[in-house]
Design a protein around this motif. Structure first.
Motif, PDB file in Angstrom:
ATOM      1  N   PRO A 128       0.800  -1.227   0.000  1.00 23.39           N
ATOM      2  CA  PRO A 128       0.000   0.000   0.000  1.00 23.39           C
ATOM      3  C   PRO A 128       0.835   1.281   0.000  1.00 23.39           C
ATOM      4  N   LEU A 129       2.135   1.174   0.264  1.00 23.22           N
ATOM      5  CA  LEU A 129       2.954   2.391   0.327  1.00 23.22           C
ATOM      6  C   LEU A 129       3.602   2.727  -1.015  1.00 23.22           C
ATOM      7  N   ASN A 130       3.476   1.808  -1.984  1.00 26.69           N
ATOM      8  CA  ASN A 130       4.046   2.061  -3.311  1.00 26.69           C
ATOM      9  C   ASN A 130       3.505   3.349  -3.906  1.00 26.69           C
ATOM     10  N   GLY A 131       4.388   4.176  -4.379  1.00 30.47           N
ATOM     11  CA  GLY A 131       3.942   5.364  -5.118  1.00 30.47           C
ATOM     12  C   GLY A 131       3.550   6.531  -4.241  1.00 30.47           C
ATOM     13  N   LEU A 132       3.568   6.358  -2.918  1.00 33.70           N
ATOM     14  CA  LEU A 132       3.194   7.476  -2.039  1.00 33.70           C
ATOM     15  C   LEU A 132       4.405   8.368  -1.767  1.00 33.70           C
ATOM     16  N   ASP A 133       4.144   9.642  -1.583  1.00 32.41           N
ATOM     17  CA  ASP A 133       5.225  10.550  -1.213  1.00 32.41           C
ATOM     18  C   ASP A 133       5.474  10.414   0.301  1.00 32.41           C
ATOM     19  N   PRO A 134       6.561  11.001   0.823  1.00 35.06           N
ATOM     20  CA  PRO A 134       6.895  10.800   2.247  1.00 35.06           C
ATOM     21  C   PRO A 134       5.758  11.167   3.199  1.00 35.06           C
ATOM     22  N   GLU A 135       5.034  12.231   2.879  1.00 34.79           N
ATOM     23  CA  GLU A 135       3.907  12.615   3.736  1.00 34.79           C
ATOM     24  C   GLU A 135       2.818  11.532   3.674  1.00 34.79           C
ATOM     25  N   GLY A 136       2.575  11.028   2.475  1.00 35.44           N
ATOM     26  CA  GLY A 136       1.576   9.963   2.291  1.00 35.44           C
ATOM     27  C   GLY A 136       1.973   8.698   3.039  1.00 35.44           C
ATOM     28  N   ILE A 137       3.266   8.380   3.007  1.00 35.19           N
ATOM     29  CA  ILE A 137       3.752   7.177   3.701  1.00 35.19           C
ATOM     30  C   ILE A 137       3.524   7.314   5.207  1.00 35.19           C
ATOM     31  N   ARG A 138       3.853   8.494   5.744  1.00 39.86           N
ATOM     32  CA  ARG A 138       3.645   8.718   7.190  1.00 39.86           C
ATOM     33  C   ARG A 138       2.167   8.613   7.537  1.00 39.86           C
ATOM     34  N   TRP A 139       1.347   9.159   6.643  1.00 39.98           N
ATOM     35  CA  TRP A 139      -0.093   9.151   6.891  1.00 39.98           C
ATOM     36  C   TRP A 139      -0.637   7.710   6.895  1.00 39.98           C
ATOM     37  N   VAL A 140      -0.218   6.899   5.896  1.00 45.01           N
ATOM     38  CA  VAL A 140      -0.709   5.514   5.843  1.00 45.01           C
ATOM     39  C   VAL A 140      -0.236   4.728   7.060  1.00 45.01           C
ATOM     40  N   ARG A 141       1.031   4.928   7.441  1.00 41.04           N
ATOM     41  CA  ARG A 141       1.542   4.244   8.639  1.00 41.04           C
ATOM     42  C   ARG A 141       0.660   4.539   9.849  1.00 41.04           C
ATOM     43  N   ALA A 142       0.373   5.823  10.051  1.00 45.25           N
ATOM     44  CA  ALA A 142      -0.424   6.218  11.222  1.00 45.25           C
ATOM     45  C   ALA A 142      -1.828   5.633  11.113  1.00 45.25           C
ATOM     46  N   LEU A 143      -2.389   5.664   9.894  1.00 46.79           N
ATOM     47  CA  LEU A 143      -3.732   5.107   9.691  1.00 46.79           C
ATOM     48  C   LEU A 143      -3.758   3.616  10.056  1.00 46.79           C
ATOM     49  N   LEU A 144      -2.780   2.870   9.551  1.00 43.94           N
ATOM     50  CA  LEU A 144      -2.768   1.421   9.781  1.00 43.94           C
ATOM     51  C   LEU A 144      -2.564   1.113  11.263  1.00 43.94           C
ATOM     52  N   GLN A 145      -1.679   1.882  11.905  1.00 48.18           N
ATOM     53  CA  GLN A 145      -1.440   1.636  13.328  1.00 48.18           C
ATOM     54  C   GLN A 145      -2.693   1.956  14.134  1.00 48.18           C
TER      55      GLN A 145
END
Ligand SMILES: Nc1ncnc2c1ncn2[C@@H]1O[C@H](COP(=O)(O)OP(=O)(O)OP(=O)(O)O)[C@@H](O)[C@H]1O
Length: 287
Positions: free
Chosen positions: A154-171
């Motif tokens: 799910p992190l493919n293609g995301l920018d650094p802000e997007g990656i941080r956001w997905v991490r927080a969402l999943l956690q």
């Protein structure tokens, strides 16, 4: 909980998944780590009933996916976000999914906002970047408010802000007690998002690792008196280069023992065991 038992998939001469058994527990993000072609997507497709296993079983909450009464409300999945219809808008795509599953259209608006695509909801998905498609894919996975999520890269293609956001969402989703299973071929992604990691290589299970559990305290100087004192305090001590690696006692205790022995410390650093060390050791053994 997701369970695989003896899960096997053969495509002609290719053994894509080979006798794989593991459990993914609720309440944590579990990573699914393996190199390209290791069999991650095939495993997820079998859990989702999209591919039939050659042998073995995959269940969600004890049932095969096809036996779930309301699959979209129980299991949310993000597979290849490039597979979305390019001519449909994000909103139309999600409404189509919601209608098929009997989910209220108001929920579409909620998940569009949740993933940050509300402003572009009427644009055709074909004009979206991969990162935006990932967000729409995530919205689709969350549509039925499911207790289990399977997300393929799910992190493919995301920018650094997007990656941080997905991490927080999943956690956050895991903290709510959901089962969250996330694949990646990138080790450092797993280290930052997952609490446990199922490692596979060439379709086989290599190991299940806990991320960042044990810690080592590195101290300098490499005093033999300090080493003896730390051992007396219950630590395991290994001499390294110009210092000592101390395991089994917390950093404060190391400092206290040094004070008791009147030894000035030049360095005291806590190092969490990285997934990388374990992964390289394991895959090194496996290859
Ligand atoms: N439909 C198929 N037909 C034939 N071979 C397939 C098929 N799907 C996957 N494979 C093969 O099975 C193996 C595992 O592929 P899979 O896509 O599951 O790996 P992966 O770990 O998800 O890799 P990636 O990170 O590249 O997506 C590969 O050798 C792949 O070529």
């Amino acid at each position: 909980m997701i369970s695989a038992r003896g899960l096997t998939k053969r495509y002609g001469a290719v053994l894509a998944v080979d006798d794989l058994s593991f459990d993914v527990e609720p309440g944590a993000v579990t990573g699914f780590l393996g190199a390209n072609g290791a069999g991650k997507s095939t495993t997820m497709r079998m859990v989702l009933g999209l591919d039939a296993p050659t042998a073995g079983t995959a269940t969600v909450g004890g049932r095969a996916y096809r036996d779930l009464p309301s699959p979209l409300r129980e299991v949310g999945a993000l597979l290849d976000p490039r597979c979305m219809h390019p001519g449909r808008s994000a909103r139309a795509h999600l409404r189509w999914m919601a209608d098929a599953a009997g989910i209220a259209r108001s929920r579409v608006e909620e998940v569009l906002e949740l993933v940050g695509v509300g402003h572009a909801a009427d644009r055709r998905v074909g004009t979206f970047s991969l990162g935006m498609r990932q967000r729409v894919g995530l919205a689709g996975a969350l549509l039925g408010d499911p207790g289990t999520l399977l997300l393929d890269e799910p992190l493919n293609g995301l920018d650094p802000e997007g990656i941080r956001w997905v991490r927080a969402l999943l956690q956050g989703l895991a903290r709510e007690g959901r089962t969250v299973f996330v694949s990646s071929h990138l080790l450092h992604e797993m280290e930052h998002v997952a609490q446990r990691v199922v490692v596979i290589a060439r379709g086989r299970l290599v190991d299940v690792l806990d991320v960042g559990q044990a810690a080592t305290v590195r101290v300098r100087p490499a005093s033999t008196r300090l080493a003896a004192g730390l051992r007396a305090a219950g630590a395991t001590v290994t001499a390294v280069e110009d210092g000592l690696d101390v395991e089994g006692v917390p950093p404060q205790r190391v400092g206290e023992v040094a004070l008791e022995y009147g030894i000035a410390l030049h360095e005291l650093v806590e190092r969490r065991h990285g997934l990388e060390e374990s992964y390289l050791a394991l895959t090194g053994v496996a290859s």
